[in-house]
Design a protein around this motif. Structure first.
Motif, PDB file in Angstrom:
ATOM      1  N   LEU A   1       0.868  -1.188   0.000  1.00 38.14           N
ATOM      2  CA  LEU A   1       0.000   0.000   0.000  1.00 38.14           C
ATOM      3  C   LEU A   1       0.905   1.239   0.000  1.00 38.14           C
ATOM      4  O   LEU A   1       1.203   1.810   1.065  1.00 38.14           O
ATOM      5  CB  LEU A   1      -0.905   0.005   1.233  1.00 38.14           C
ATOM      6  CG  LEU A   1      -1.881  -1.172   1.368  1.00 38.14           C
ATOM      7  CD1 LEU A   1      -2.634  -1.112   2.700  1.00 38.14           C
ATOM      8  CD2 LEU A   1      -2.881  -1.167   0.216  1.00 38.14           C
ATOM      9  N   PRO A   2       1.372   1.676  -1.175  1.00 39.01           N
ATOM     10  CA  PRO A   2       2.259   2.855  -1.220  1.00 39.01           C
ATOM     11  C   PRO A   2       1.470   4.143  -1.055  1.00 39.01           C
ATOM     12  O   PRO A   2       0.291   4.205  -1.407  1.00 39.01           O
ATOM     13  CB  PRO A   2       2.871   2.773  -2.630  1.00 39.01           C
ATOM     14  CG  PRO A   2       1.904   1.986  -3.447  1.00 39.01           C
ATOM     15  CD  PRO A   2       1.118   1.116  -2.513  1.00 39.01           C
ATOM     16  N   GLY A   3       2.130   5.165  -0.495  1.00 35.23           N
ATOM     17  CA  GLY A   3       1.499   6.489  -0.388  1.00 35.23           C
ATOM     18  C   GLY A   3       0.549   6.616   0.792  1.00 35.23           C
ATOM     19  O   GLY A   3      -0.232   7.565   0.855  1.00 35.23           O
ATOM     20  N   PHE A   4       0.623   5.675   1.748  1.00 34.73           N
ATOM     21  CA  PHE A   4      -0.248   5.740   2.932  1.00 34.73           C
ATOM     22  C   PHE A   4       0.578   5.902   4.197  1.00 34.73           C
ATOM     23  O   PHE A   4       1.707   5.424   4.268  1.00 34.73           O
ATOM     24  CB  PHE A   4      -1.048   4.446   3.095  1.00 34.73           C
ATOM     25  CG  PHE A   4      -2.272   4.386   2.222  1.00 34.73           C
ATOM     26  CD1 PHE A   4      -3.472   4.939   2.647  1.00 34.73           C
ATOM     27  CD2 PHE A   4      -2.217   3.771   0.973  1.00 34.73           C
ATOM     28  CE1 PHE A   4      -4.598   4.880   1.843  1.00 34.73           C
ATOM     29  CE2 PHE A   4      -3.343   3.715   0.164  1.00 34.73           C
ATOM     30  CZ  PHE A   4      -4.541   4.269   0.600  1.00 34.73           C
ATOM     31  N   ARG A   5      -0.018   6.528   5.194  1.00 29.21           N
ATOM     32  CA  ARG A   5       0.598   6.520   6.516  1.00 29.21           C
ATOM     33  C   ARG A   5      -0.417   5.988   7.525  1.00 29.21           C
ATOM     34  O   ARG A   5      -1.632   6.129   7.318  1.00 29.21           O
ATOM     35  CB  ARG A   5       1.084   7.917   6.918  1.00 29.21           C
ATOM     36  CG  ARG A   5      -0.001   8.881   7.233  1.00 29.21           C
ATOM     37  CD  ARG A   5       0.564  10.217   7.696  1.00 29.21           C
ATOM     38  NE  ARG A   5      -0.505  10.983   8.328  1.00 29.21           N
ATOM     39  CZ  ARG A   5      -0.710  11.043   9.632  1.00 29.21           C
ATOM     40  NH1 ARG A   5       0.100  10.431  10.470  1.00 29.21           N
ATOM     41  NH2 ARG A   5      -1.708  11.740  10.123  1.00 29.21           N
ATOM     42  N   VAL A   6       0.110   5.385   8.590  1.00 26.52           N
ATOM     43  CA  VAL A   6      -0.772   4.922   9.661  1.00 26.52           C
ATOM     44  C   VAL A   6      -1.138   6.164  10.475  1.00 26.52           C
ATOM     45  O   VAL A   6      -0.251   6.871  10.960  1.00 26.52           O
ATOM     46  CB  VAL A   6      -0.066   3.878  10.554  1.00 26.52           C
ATOM     47  CG1 VAL A   6      -0.961   3.463  11.709  1.00 26.52           C
ATOM     48  CG2 VAL A   6       0.356   2.674   9.729  1.00 26.52           C
ATOM     49  N   ALA A   7      -2.427   6.456  10.613  1.00 24.02           N
ATOM     50  CA  ALA A   7      -2.838   7.678  11.310  1.00 24.02           C
ATOM     51  C   ALA A   7      -3.306   7.388  12.732  1.00 24.02           C
ATOM     52  O   ALA A   7      -3.212   8.252  13.610  1.00 24.02           O
ATOM     53  CB  ALA A   7      -3.963   8.359  10.542  1.00 24.02           C
TER      54      ALA A   7
ATOM     55  N   LEU B   1      -6.167   2.831  11.111  1.00 21.41           N
ATOM     56  CA  LEU B   1      -6.739   3.818  10.200  1.00 21.41           C
ATOM     57  C   LEU B   1      -5.580   4.386   9.386  1.00 21.41           C
ATOM     58  O   LEU B   1      -4.639   4.957   9.935  1.00 21.41           O
ATOM     59  CB  LEU B   1      -7.433   4.927  10.994  1.00 21.41           C
ATOM     60  CG  LEU B   1      -7.948   6.083  10.137  1.00 21.41           C
ATOM     61  CD1 LEU B   1      -9.140   5.634   9.289  1.00 21.41           C
ATOM     62  CD2 LEU B   1      -8.355   7.254  11.016  1.00 21.41           C
ATOM     63  N   LEU B   2      -5.662   4.202   8.070  1.00 21.74           N
ATOM     64  CA  LEU B   2      -4.611   4.719   7.195  1.00 21.74           C
ATOM     65  C   LEU B   2      -5.141   5.953   6.478  1.00 21.74           C
ATOM     66  O   LEU B   2      -6.347   6.062   6.244  1.00 21.74           O
ATOM     67  CB  LEU B   2      -4.224   3.687   6.130  1.00 21.74           C
ATOM     68  CG  LEU B   2      -3.869   2.273   6.582  1.00 21.74           C
ATOM     69  CD1 LEU B   2      -3.384   1.455   5.381  1.00 21.74           C
ATOM     70  CD2 LEU B   2      -2.797   2.294   7.654  1.00 21.74           C
ATOM     71  N   GLU B   3      -4.217   6.858   6.118  1.00 19.52           N
ATOM     72  CA  GLU B   3      -4.648   7.953   5.240  1.00 19.52           C
ATOM     73  C   GLU B   3      -3.551   8.235   4.230  1.00 19.52           C
ATOM     74  O   GLU B   3      -2.373   7.978   4.484  1.00 19.52           O
ATOM     75  CB  GLU B   3      -5.040   9.203   6.035  1.00 19.52           C
ATOM     76  CG  GLU B   3      -3.942   9.842   6.804  1.00 19.52           C
ATOM     77  CD  GLU B   3      -4.411  11.073   7.576  1.00 19.52           C
ATOM     78  OE1 GLU B   3      -5.593  11.151   7.950  1.00 19.52           O
ATOM     79  OE2 GLU B   3      -3.562  11.940   7.807  1.00 19.52           O
ATOM     80  N   THR B   4      -3.974   8.748   3.073  1.00 23.99           N
ATOM     81  CA  THR B   4      -2.995   9.027   2.019  1.00 23.99           C
ATOM     82  C   THR B   4      -2.133  10.204   2.461  1.00 23.99           C
ATOM     83  O   THR B   4      -2.615  11.111   3.148  1.00 23.99           O
ATOM     84  CB  THR B   4      -3.698   9.350   0.677  1.00 23.99           C
ATOM     85  OG1 THR B   4      -4.688  10.336   0.919  1.00 23.99           O
ATOM     86  CG2 THR B   4      -4.350   8.123   0.079  1.00 23.99           C
ATOM     87  N   VAL B   5      -0.863  10.184   2.083  1.00 27.72           N
ATOM     88  CA  VAL B   5       0.024  11.264   2.528  1.00 27.72           C
ATOM     89  C   VAL B   5      -0.134  12.502   1.662  1.00 27.72           C
ATOM     90  O   VAL B   5       0.222  13.596   2.069  1.00 27.72           O
ATOM     91  CB  VAL B   5       1.514  10.833   2.544  1.00 27.72           C
ATOM     92  CG1 VAL B   5       1.785   9.878   3.670  1.00 27.72           C
ATOM     93  CG2 VAL B   5       1.936  10.230   1.234  1.00 27.72           C
ATOM     94  N   SER B   6      -0.656  12.354   0.465  1.00 22.12           N
ATOM     95  CA  SER B   6      -0.832  13.537  -0.377  1.00 22.12           C
ATOM     96  C   SER B   6      -2.272  13.562  -0.888  1.00 22.12           C
ATOM     97  O   SER B   6      -3.033  12.606  -0.688  1.00 22.12           O
ATOM     98  CB  SER B   6       0.153  13.508  -1.542  1.00 22.12           C
ATOM     99  OG  SER B   6      -0.059  12.325  -2.270  1.00 22.12           O
ATOM    100  N   GLY B   7      -2.605  14.634  -1.524  1.00 27.43           N
ATOM    101  CA  GLY B   7      -3.939  14.739  -2.117  1.00 27.43           C
ATOM    102  C   GLY B   7      -5.000  15.016  -1.077  1.00 27.43           C
ATOM    103  O   GLY B   7      -4.775  15.777  -0.125  1.00 27.43           O
ATOM    104  N   ARG B   8      -6.124  14.311  -1.184  1.00 29.24           N
ATOM    105  CA  ARG B   8      -7.279  14.670  -0.349  1.00 29.24           C
ATOM    106  C   ARG B   8      -7.349  13.903   0.979  1.00 29.24           C
ATOM    107  O   ARG B   8      -8.396  13.787   1.582  1.00 29.24           O
ATOM    108  CB  ARG B   8      -8.556  14.451  -1.157  1.00 29.24           C
ATOM    109  CG  ARG B   8      -8.751  15.579  -2.177  1.00 29.24           C
ATOM    110  CD  ARG B   8     -10.036  15.397  -2.945  1.00 29.24           C
ATOM    111  NE  ARG B   8      -9.975  14.189  -3.752  1.00 29.24           N
ATOM    112  CZ  ARG B   8     -11.023  13.494  -4.164  1.00 29.24           C
ATOM    113  NH1 ARG B   8     -12.220  13.863  -3.813  1.00 29.24           N
ATOM    114  NH2 ARG B   8     -10.890  12.414  -4.923  1.00 29.24           N
ATOM    115  N   ARG B   9      -6.233  13.340   1.409  1.00 27.04           N
ATOM    116  CA  ARG B   9      -6.196  12.598   2.678  1.00 27.04           C
ATOM    117  C   ARG B   9      -7.294  11.556   2.750  1.00 27.04           C
ATOM    118  O   ARG B   9      -8.096  11.535   3.681  1.00 27.04           O
ATOM    119  CB  ARG B   9      -6.334  13.535   3.889  1.00 27.04           C
ATOM    120  CG  ARG B   9      -5.335  14.618   3.917  1.00 27.04           C
ATOM    121  CD  ARG B   9      -4.325  14.393   5.013  1.00 27.04           C
ATOM    122  NE  ARG B   9      -3.156  15.204   4.657  1.00 27.04           N
ATOM    123  CZ  ARG B   9      -1.970  15.089   5.195  1.00 27.04           C
ATOM    124  NH1 ARG B   9      -1.761  14.211   6.098  1.00 27.04           N
ATOM    125  NH2 ARG B   9      -0.965  15.830   4.820  1.00 27.04           N
TER     126      ARG B   9
END
Ligand SMILES: Cc1cc2nc3c(=O)[nH]c(=O)nc-3n(C[C@H](O)[C@H](O)[C@H](O)COP(=O)(O)OP(=O)(O)OC[C@H]3O[C@@H](n4cnc5c(N)ncnc54)[C@H](O)[C@@H]3O)c2cc1C
Length: 294
Positions: A201-207, A219-227
């Protein structure tokens, strides 16, 4: 081996019984210096838990960390290295050497070798501390069996790739969560990971981590764009997002004469068993010169 009575002041006190400390302790003891190695856990450090070490010279088929470290410990003890279980809580430099405070008591030594390794960096997200040891781990050798479980690894370096590929052999499903869009390990490890069946799962961070009493989801969220957000149901999360050298518990600004550090605690980004062992020998040789000059 016959244990000699403990001296009031040791020539050298080695703190940490991983590859760096075992190599340093072996060299000092072999040189005839009274040397005590203090280890708060098991001898062998991180290396002890590695399922197969493939890049340590001399073992063409690889070797388990437990076997390799067992050999190092046996060699060090054969040369007279004394080992004691305990944690160094404070190191104080006095006029005539060092005092190292432990939970119960203190040790005195003319020289100290700090070989305490590096600690894993945490993600610093809500729920991580709460579920530490209850679904959140660093390496699979600390965790209960993941057979048939859904697990994730957070990190993009060599340890993360290796861990994800290893887990994919037994776990039901393995995710690798990376903030960036590229894998950082070398080619062999990347290829093994990509062939392992683990999902990247590239481009995600664990939030945030969630659960009742134990980890149940991330809960993961994208690091760029619309989160954009994604809830990943999980039985375990392995955090391998880098390491930090463990600092010596001392008040000095600059290391005083007679204090040496080696291994992951000292050698920056080159964190390998062979490097740590070699660095332990280097520190022991410097320590011998220091002791001879006293
Ligand atoms: C998952 C994983 C896979 C790896 N794979 C490889 C590989 O394939 N090949 C390779 O070459 N390397 C590998 N490594 C790296 C290698 O294990 C380390 O570089 C090496 O173990 C570092 O040795 P060290 O002696 O500096 O530190 P450590 O091995 O961390 O040992 C430090 C010791 O100090 C003890 N300690 C800490 N603080 C105190 C204190 N205050 N008092 C007393 N004792 C203390 C700790 O309990 C520990 O036993 C891997 C590491 C990990 C985590």
């Amino acid at each position: 081996m016959r244990e000699l009575p403990a001296p009031a002041t040791w020539d050298a006190l080695v703190i940490g019984g991983g590859p760096a400390g075992l190599a340093a302790g072996m060299h000092l003891a072999r040189a005839g210096r009274s040397t005590l190695l203090l280890e708060r856990g098991e001898l062998g450090g991180q290396a002890r838990g590695i399922a197969r070490i493939e890049n340590y010279p001399g073992f063409p088929a690889g070797v388990t960390g437990a076997r390799l470290m067992g050999l190092w410990a046996a060699q060090a003890e054969r040369w007279g290295l004394q080992v004691r279980r305990g944690e160094a809580l404070r190191i104080i430099r006095g006029h005539e050497g060092f005092t190292v405070r432990l939970g119960g008591g203190a040790l005195r030594a003319r020289a100290v070798l700090w070989c305490a390794g590096a600690g894993f960096r945490s993600l610093g997200v809500p729920g991580e501390k709460l579920f530490s040891g209850r679904g959140v781990w660093n390496t699979s050798d600390e965790a209960p069996s993941c057979a048939g479980r859904v697990v994730a690894v957070a990190g993009s370096g060599e340890a993360a790739l290796q861990q994800a590929a290893l887990l994919a052999r037994r776990a039901g499903k393995v995710y690798l969560v990376t903030r960036g869009g590229a894998l950082k390990g070398h080619r062999l490890l990347r290829a093994r990971f990509l062939a392992s069946g683990a999902l990247w799962l590239p481009g995600f961070r664990v939030a945030r981590l969630q659960g009742k009493g134990r980890l149940q989801a991330a809960l993961l969220e994208t690091v760029s764009g619309r989160r954009e957000k994604l809830v990943l149901p999980l039985d375990a999360l392995f955090v391998l997002a880098g390491k930090e050298a463990r600092p010596a518990p001392a008040a000095w600004r600059r290391p005083p004469a007679g204090f040496f550090s080696a291994g992951d605690a000292a050698c920056g980004i080159f964190r390998q068993v062979g490097v740590a062992g070699g660095d332990g020998l280097r520190a022991a040789m410097l320590c011998l010169r220091y002791l001879e000059a006293l």
